[in-house]
Design an enzyme around this catalytic site. Sequence first.
Site, mmCIF file in Angstrom:
data_model
loop_
_atom_site.group_PDB
_atom_site.id
_atom_site.type_symbol
_atom_site.label_atom_id
_atom_site.label_comp_id
_atom_site.label_asym_id
_atom_site.label_seq_id
_atom_site.Cartn_x
_atom_site.Cartn_y
_atom_site.Cartn_z
ATOM 1 N N LYS A 112 0.841 -1.208 0.000
ATOM 2 C CA LYS A 112 0.000 0.000 0.000
ATOM 3 C C LYS A 112 0.868 1.246 0.000
ATOM 4 O O LYS A 112 0.665 2.162 -0.802
ATOM 5 C CB LYS A 112 -0.897 -0.005 1.227
ATOM 6 N N ASP B 161 4.640 0.227 12.192
ATOM 7 C CA ASP B 161 3.363 -0.305 11.686
ATOM 8 C C ASP B 161 3.093 -1.729 12.159
ATOM 9 O O ASP B 161 1.975 -2.219 12.011
ATOM 10 C CB ASP B 161 3.329 -0.264 10.151
ATOM 11 N N ARG C 39 -3.769 9.937 4.272
ATOM 12 C CA ARG C 39 -2.516 10.665 4.459
ATOM 13 C C ARG C 39 -1.778 10.909 3.147
ATOM 14 O O ARG C 39 -1.292 12.002 2.892
ATOM 15 C CB ARG C 39 -1.606 9.843 5.385
ATOM 16 N N ARG D 161 -8.768 0.039 4.425
ATOM 17 C CA ARG D 161 -7.898 1.035 3.782
ATOM 18 C C ARG D 161 -6.567 0.409 3.379
ATOM 19 O O ARG D 161 -5.891 0.902 2.468
ATOM 20 C CB ARG D 161 -7.626 2.200 4.752
ATOM 21 N N ARG E 116 1.625 14.309 13.582
ATOM 22 C CA ARG E 116 1.981 14.120 12.157
ATOM 23 C C ARG E 116 2.105 15.453 11.405
ATOM 24 O O ARG E 116 1.429 15.697 10.411
ATOM 25 C CB ARG E 116 0.987 13.175 11.498
HETATM 26 C C1 EPZ Z 1 4.399 6.769 6.604
HETATM 27 O O1 EPZ Z 1 3.724 7.800 7.320
HETATM 28 C C2 EPZ Z 1 3.401 5.630 6.485
HETATM 29 N N1 EPZ Z 1 2.241 6.077 5.746
HETATM 30 C C3 EPZ Z 1 2.974 5.151 7.870
HETATM 31 O O2 EPZ Z 1 2.155 4.006 7.687
HETATM 32 C C4 EPZ Z 1 4.216 4.728 8.659
HETATM 33 O O3 EPZ Z 1 3.822 4.401 9.984
HETATM 34 C C5 EPZ Z 1 5.227 5.882 8.702
HETATM 35 O O4 EPZ Z 1 5.539 6.303 7.348
HETATM 36 C C6 EPZ Z 1 6.521 5.461 9.378
HETATM 37 O O5 EPZ Z 1 7.069 4.372 8.708
HETATM 38 C C7 EPZ Z 1 2.284 6.065 4.382
HETATM 39 O O6 EPZ Z 1 3.280 5.710 3.789
HETATM 40 C C8 EPZ Z 1 1.042 6.501 3.671
HETATM 41 P P1 EPZ Z 1 6.841 9.799 8.732
HETATM 42 P P2 EPZ Z 1 4.391 9.275 7.385
HETATM 43 O O7 EPZ Z 1 6.839 11.069 7.998
HETATM 44 O O8 EPZ Z 1 5.089 9.548 6.112
HETATM 45 C C9 EPZ Z 1 7.436 13.011 12.185
HETATM 46 C C10 EPZ Z 1 0.255 2.680 7.891
HETATM 47 O O9 EPZ Z 1 -0.212 2.092 8.872
HETATM 48 N N2 EPZ Z 1 7.384 14.022 11.123
HETATM 49 O O10 EPZ Z 1 7.938 8.804 8.452
HETATM 50 O O11 EPZ Z 1 3.350 10.220 7.849
HETATM 51 C C11 EPZ Z 1 6.098 12.299 12.364
HETATM 52 O O12 EPZ Z 1 5.256 13.045 13.218
HETATM 53 C C12 EPZ Z 1 0.757 4.092 8.051
HETATM 54 O O13 EPZ Z 1 0.390 2.179 6.747
HETATM 55 C C13 EPZ Z 1 7.574 15.366 11.457
HETATM 56 O O14 EPZ Z 1 7.755 15.716 12.615
HETATM 57 O O15 EPZ Z 1 5.458 9.050 8.550
HETATM 58 C C14 EPZ Z 1 6.519 10.989 12.988
HETATM 59 O O16 EPZ Z 1 6.716 11.181 14.368
HETATM 60 C C15 EPZ Z 1 0.536 4.628 9.441
HETATM 61 N N3 EPZ Z 1 7.538 16.293 10.467
HETATM 62 C C16 EPZ Z 1 7.875 10.708 12.330
HETATM 63 O O17 EPZ Z 1 8.331 11.967 11.806
HETATM 64 C C17 EPZ Z 1 7.346 15.954 9.145
HETATM 65 O O18 EPZ Z 1 7.342 16.846 8.284
HETATM 66 C C18 EPZ Z 1 7.810 9.704 11.172
HETATM 67 O O19 EPZ Z 1 6.793 10.127 10.318
HETATM 68 C C19 EPZ Z 1 7.162 14.590 8.830
HETATM 69 C C20 EPZ Z 1 7.187 13.636 9.825
#
Ligand code: EPZ
Length: 423
Positions: free
Chosen positions: A22, A311, A93, A403, A122
Amino acid sequence: MSYFEIRGGAPLEGIVTISGAKNAGLGVIPAAILAGEACIIENLPYVSDVSCFGRILTQLGAKVSLEPNGVMTIDPSTINCLSATSNEVSSFRASYYLLGALLGRYGMVEIALPGGCDIGDRPIDQHIKGFEALGATVTIDEDNALIRAEAKRLVGCEVYLDMASVGATINIMLAATRAEGRTTIVNAAKEPYIVDIANFINMMGGSVRGAGTDEIKITGRQRLHGCTYAIIPDMMEAGTFMIAAAATGGNVVLNNVIPNHLDAISAKLLEGGALVEVDDDGRDFYVRVRADRRLRAVNIKTQYYPGFPTDLQQPMGALLTRAKGRSLLIEDIFEHRFKYMDELKRMGAQIVVNNRRAMIDGVEELCACDMRANDLRAGAALVIAALSAQGTSRVYGIKYIDRGYEHFEHKLRALGADITRAD
Ligand code: EPZ
């Protein structure tokens, strides 16, 4: 209100085929906008986030078709709108990848602020930092929950990410694909999804090097062409089924997997006493998971890839509620990813949560009960708990499961689970 009715206690046994990833597909779909011609994307999971993205691209004017076999054709040459503000956009997202793709292709974009699983604040500050470093002006319209970005020119630069954000890495990679000159993303995420999306961009004639490492270099290319591309298998779906097999004392073979994407979960299941074997038939890889009814307790700390994935923290938490001994879970990626444990406690799980740390004292048996999922992986966790409990449970909130897990109840039923979808 749909729910799964699950009669637990039976070990999962048999063979399950893992679907496309996904989180790779949700990056490849918007990336197709960067091409001037039609792209064919294969092995997409037929899940609601994917079909939703197809509808959003259609609303922008692209010609999109999605077949039930997971083949999506996207012709972006007819896009005539750069504003995506429907409720569908804020329902998940990955719609925020439209920022990088539309900015990268047209120099302008407006979208509704993204939604997604309620697992933390997020923010998207790192995405915005990347766009602004490339020369874009980004404004957030809080009143209308919109974000806009525009740039007369996008010029390659170096972007240092404060954390190895998957979303920011992908979004900046998309915006830089057609920028002038070279962009370097430092402290980039290394997830296999990033490599898959980079491979897709390169198949279109782009130039992305270093994906899968913490430094990715993108050299802008003005002309990209269409291509046909099959996305990787879903490591999170595979990990979910591996955990479900171990949690029910089962014996399950997974095919259509890339074993080294599963190293972290395999290591933890082995540590807990499960048997995890990788095999191949000369063409495809298989992973077999076999276990007794109760594993030994293990400690989990979620980290960026290749660490233990956030995840799978929730499915693993469900398994550990019945492990022998005390497990410690530390959720280091998202700040609110333990809410599902309140539901597990209603089944008799012994859990103490303190901010990002959860202590689980395994019990012999969980008691079946009605539960509600609030996000995708929590839904999988509650189903795993229900499958391993004695008695009949109901899991509500299965729209979240739909989803991200393709044919979830059908695959589980084929492994011997007593699970039905009801309204
Ligand atoms: C992606 O989310 C995935 N979603 C998530 O999977 C997954 O848990 C996550 O990566 C971590 O592997 C998709 O790919 C659609 P991040 P994303 O940016 O991109 C912080 C699922 O179940 N952060 O790697 O939103 C954030 O708050 C979903 O399939 C900032 O602070 O995750 C978090 O604490 C859930 N500022 C950390 O970084 C930013 O600009 C990692 O978030 C971006 C992120």
